[in-house]
Scaffold this motif. Structure first.
Motif, PDB file in Angstrom:
ATOM      1  N   VAL A  81       0.708  -1.389  -0.047  1.00 21.23           N
ATOM      2  CA  VAL A  81       0.173   0.088   0.104  1.00 21.23           C
ATOM      3  C   VAL A  81       0.888   1.178   0.224  1.00 21.23           C
ATOM      4  CG1 VAL A  81      -1.686   1.527   1.266  1.00 21.23           C
ATOM      5  CG2 VAL A  81      -1.921  -1.015   0.917  1.00 21.23           C
ATOM      6  N   ALA A  82       2.051   1.192   0.703  1.00 16.64           N
ATOM      7  CA  ALA A  82       2.652   2.425   0.866  1.00 16.64           C
ATOM      8  C   ALA A  82       3.576   2.704  -0.393  1.00 16.64           C
ATOM      9  CB  ALA A  82       3.866   2.225   1.864  1.00 16.64           C
ATOM     10  N   LEU A  83       3.848   1.631  -1.244  1.00 15.94           N
ATOM     11  CA  LEU A  83       4.635   1.858  -2.544  1.00 15.94           C
ATOM     12  C   LEU A  83       3.638   2.212  -3.501  1.00 15.94           C
ATOM     13  CD1 LEU A  83       7.002  -1.113  -2.454  1.00 15.94           C
ATOM     14  CD2 LEU A  83       7.557   1.243  -2.605  1.00 15.94           C
ATOM     15  N   SER A  84       2.466   1.718  -3.501  1.00 17.52           N
ATOM     16  CA  SER A  84       1.456   1.890  -4.433  1.00 17.52           C
ATOM     17  C   SER A  84       0.902   3.611  -4.176  1.00 17.52           C
ATOM     18  CB  SER A  84       0.210   1.281  -4.234  1.00 17.52           C
ATOM     19  OG  SER A  84       0.520  -0.105  -4.402  1.00 17.52           O
ATOM     20  N   ARG A  85       0.734   3.881  -2.946  1.00 18.05           N
ATOM     21  CA  ARG A  85       0.670   5.401  -2.637  1.00 18.05           C
ATOM     22  C   ARG A  85       1.823   6.238  -3.200  1.00 18.05           C
ATOM     23  NH1 ARG A  85      -3.073   6.674   2.354  1.00 18.05           N
ATOM     24  NH2 ARG A  85      -3.606   8.355   0.917  1.00 18.05           N
ATOM     25  N   TYR A  86       2.887   5.835  -2.835  1.00 19.69           N
ATOM     26  CA  TYR A  86       4.141   6.573  -3.322  1.00 19.69           C
ATOM     27  C   TYR A  86       4.212   6.631  -5.079  1.00 19.69           C
ATOM     28  CZ  TYR A  86       8.889   8.361  -4.132  1.00 19.69           C
ATOM     29  OH  TYR A  86       9.842   9.061  -4.638  1.00 19.69           O
ATOM     30  N   LEU A  87       4.032   5.813  -5.584  1.00 19.55           N
ATOM     31  CA  LEU A  87       3.850   5.659  -7.077  1.00 19.55           C
ATOM     32  C   LEU A  87       2.970   6.398  -7.652  1.00 19.55           C
ATOM     33  CD1 LEU A  87       4.910   1.849  -8.088  1.00 19.55           C
ATOM     34  CD2 LEU A  87       6.298   4.112  -8.160  1.00 19.55           C
ATOM     35  N   GLY A  90       3.194  10.119  -5.105  1.00 22.91           N
ATOM     36  CA  GLY A  90       4.364  10.988  -5.019  1.00 22.91           C
ATOM     37  C   GLY A  90       4.710  11.245  -3.436  1.00 22.91           C
ATOM     38  N   ASP A  91       3.734  10.784  -2.890  1.00 23.94           N
ATOM     39  CA  ASP A  91       3.910  10.865  -1.168  1.00 23.94           C
ATOM     40  C   ASP A  91       2.941   9.759  -0.399  1.00 23.94           C
ATOM     41  OD1 ASP A  91       4.447  12.135   1.400  1.00 23.94           O
ATOM     42  OD2 ASP A  91       3.075  13.584   1.111  1.00 23.94           O
TER      43      ASP A  91
END
Length: 94
Positions: A81-87, A90-91
């Motif tokens: 979830v964290a990587l998906s939100r970052y992609l 951008g945050d």
């Protein structure tokens, strides 16, 4: 080790199948054409590791490995979830 030969054979086959899936996901992680493909490969590797830990718990007959599998699954979900939100944004934290 289980006393039933069919269960033992099935566990050996499952270890081989999940191990092969883990290797194929690692190949996709390294070669993946894009970043979303690599995130999905990492998530697939988490699922495969959880399956391997559960299979080890069945092989050795211990409950501790099932709790470890639950912890790995939780960390894998949060990481994906964290990587998906970052992609996507951008945050990670809004």
């Amino acid at each position: 080790m289980n006393s039933l030969p069919l269960v033992s054979w099935a566990l050996d086959f499952a270890f081989a199948a999940v191990g092969l899936a883990l290797v194929l996901a690692a190949v996709r992680l390294v070669r993946g054409p894009g970043l979303p493909d690599r995130v999905l490969a990492l998530d697939t590797m988490y699922v495969n590791v959880v399956a391997l830990v559960i299979l080890l718990g069945m092989r050795f007959g211990t409950d501790l490995l099932f709790e470890a599998a639950l912890l790995i699954a939780l960390l894998g979900f949060v990481g994906t979830v964290a990587l998906s939100r970052y992609l996507s944004r951008g945050d990670v934290i809004e």
